[in-house]
Design a protein around this motif. Sequence first.
Motif: not given
Length: 134
Positions: A29-31, A41-42, A59-60
């Motif tokens: 959900t976040k990188v 964040v998975l 990828a974002k």
Amino acid sequence: MLATFVLTQVSIGQSGTWVKTGDGQVACTKVAVGNSTTKVVLASGEKQSIPTSAVLSYAKEGTEYVKMPRFDRGAKSGEEFMELVKTRDNMSLYRFRDMGSFRYVIYKGTDFYLEVTNGLETEFEDYFGIAMKN
């Protein structure tokens, strides 16, 4: 931590937010990519850290960044996460920030082909069907 990261992988397409290492790809959900550590964040809410050196691409929000060799004045000067702008006929257009503006480079497969410099923009905008912005 990398072992835990690998065990939580899922099979996903090339959209959304994800991180890819040599061991596979995981949806998140976040990188946040740092110089030495990449934090993710998975979907489960679990937070994990992996060495940035192990990250091949990420990828974002649907924008893909690929670790590619960087060339300055024709000489390889390291690696850089570059935004994949568009691919056509085995040629990929990437861009990355350098001293406040974008530099555009083209790779044939994984081999550096050329940097798009003044005077060449229109030709490659037409070829890739995009507008280059600085």
